[in-house]
Design a protein around this motif. Structure first.
Motif, PDB file in Angstrom:
ATOM      1  N   ASP A  91      60.350  -4.972 -55.645  1.00 61.46           N
ATOM      2  CA  ASP A  91      61.729  -4.521 -55.510  1.00 61.46           C
ATOM      3  C   ASP A  91      62.606  -5.731 -55.181  1.00 61.46           C
ATOM      4  N   THR A  93      65.751  -6.082 -54.285  1.00 60.54           N
ATOM      5  CA  THR A  93      66.594  -5.997 -53.086  1.00 60.54           C
ATOM      6  C   THR A  93      65.781  -6.304 -51.832  1.00 60.54           C
ATOM      7  N   LEU A  94      64.573  -5.749 -51.763  1.00 60.59           N
ATOM      8  CA  LEU A  94      63.714  -6.002 -50.603  1.00 60.59           C
ATOM      9  C   LEU A  94      63.267  -7.460 -50.563  1.00 60.59           C
ATOM     10  N   THR A  97      66.170  -9.534 -49.364  1.00 58.78           N
ATOM     11  CA  THR A  97      66.377  -9.336 -47.931  1.00 58.78           C
ATOM     12  C   THR A  97      65.355 -10.125 -47.121  1.00 58.78           C
ATOM     13  N   ALA A  98      64.114 -10.142 -47.591  1.00 57.90           N
ATOM     14  CA  ALA A  98      63.067 -10.906 -46.911  1.00 57.90           C
ATOM     15  C   ALA A  98      63.402 -12.395 -46.919  1.00 57.90           C
TER      16      ALA A  98
END
Length: 313
Positions: A91, A93-94, A97-98
């Motif tokens: 994903d 987006t994830l 973000t990470a």
């Protein structure tokens, strides 16, 4: 007024570079939410070069070395997103973000380790570059010209030419609109998406070093880049993923960010007796308002955020 123009241009330069980076990545089909983390790592690379290269070297050598370090670290860090999103189809987006969470944490650990190696009593996450930074500045009367302003303008022109006037740009945009169709005519979608993410890392890393050297001569990496990566995403969306529009949007957002630095020089603003934090919040408030009214009409690349499966038609 000159000071307002000066700060507007330097902050707009940051937004132009980082938003263009996001633009290339998303045109290839990969959402790069991790621009914030890429900025921090690029800033770290450039700041370390400013710290360790003697300030006595010729200005052009200092400029080239700092830019090269920021670009290289930004590209290497963006590879994490490329591998996760393209090879492992994670994903996006994830994964982005990470990258944001890891970027600031890793930068703080690295800077503290370096500072402690130099002095056991120094456990701060601050890097100082008072003398080295002068290589980027040229005083023109009362105006302080920064070479990064010119670099951002050149990047804007080059990005427009690359995206709309070259075969590479056509192929990149095809991979973000309809990767299956692009693949059917022999375009390697994976390679083009890697190229888009790496370009975003290059420009994002460069934007990071521009941001931390704008108006200050040291940076505490615990502060990250104060949400400028997300602000650049807002600029990109408001600019409809088009370089020219991104340039104008960056000037608008840069103006509001500059006000927090120079509002005390305007009697009308001082008379309002607003807390300084209000001016610091302005660009982010404006971004929310602008996106609330314009995001509904925005047209992102159709295949952005969708992992490419070669076997799917």
């Amino acid at each position: 007024m000159l000071l307002l123009i000066q700060y507007t241009l330097i902050f707009a330069s940051v937004l132009i570079l980082v938003a263009l980076g996001g633009c290339f990545s998303e045109h290839s089909g990969v959402i790069n939410i991790g621009l914030e983390g890429i900025m921090v790592m690029g800033a770290l690379g450039g700041a370390l070069m400013l710290k360790f290269v003697p300030a006595t070297v010729p200005a052009i050598v200092m400029i080239v070395l700092v830019i090269a370090a920021a670009v290289l670290v930004g590209m290497l860090y963006s590879l994490l997103l490329a591998v996760a999103a393209i090879n492992f189809k994670a994903d996006q987006t994830l994964a982005g973000t990470a990258l944001n969470l890891l970027g600031t944490a890793a930068a703080v650990v690295i800077v503290r380790a370096i500072n402690m190696a130099e002095s056991k009593d120094n456990v701060s996450s601050t890097i100082t570059y008072i003398e080295s930074k002068k290589a980027f500045l040229v005083r023109i009367g009362g105006f302080e010209f920064n070479w990064f302003m010119l670099i951002a303008a050149v990047a804007l022109v080059v990005s427009y030419i690359v995206l709309y006037k070259t075969k590479f740009g056509l192929r990149l945009r095809a991979c973000g609109e309809h990767p299956q169709a692009a693949d059917s005519v022999g375009i390697n979608v994976y390679k083009m998406r890697y190229a888009g993410v790496l370009i975003s890392g290059m420009l994002g890393g460069l934007g990071g070093i521009v941001y931390i050297t704008a108006g200050v001569s040291e940076w505490k990496f615990e502060n990250g880049v104060a949400g400028f990566g997300f602000l650049a995403l807002a600029v990109m969306i408001f600019g409809q993923w088009k370089p020219v529009n991104i340039g104008f949007a960056a000037l608008l957002f840069g103006l509001f960010r500059a006000l927090s630095n120079v509002y005390t020089g305007f009697p009308a603003l001082v008379a309002l007796k607003l807390p300084s934090t209000i001016y610091n919040m302005l660009p982010y408030i404006i971004s929310l308002v602008v996106l609330a009214f314009t995001s509904g009409k925005s047209r992102a690349p159709k295949a952005e955020g969708i992992p490419y499966d070669k076997g799917q038609r």
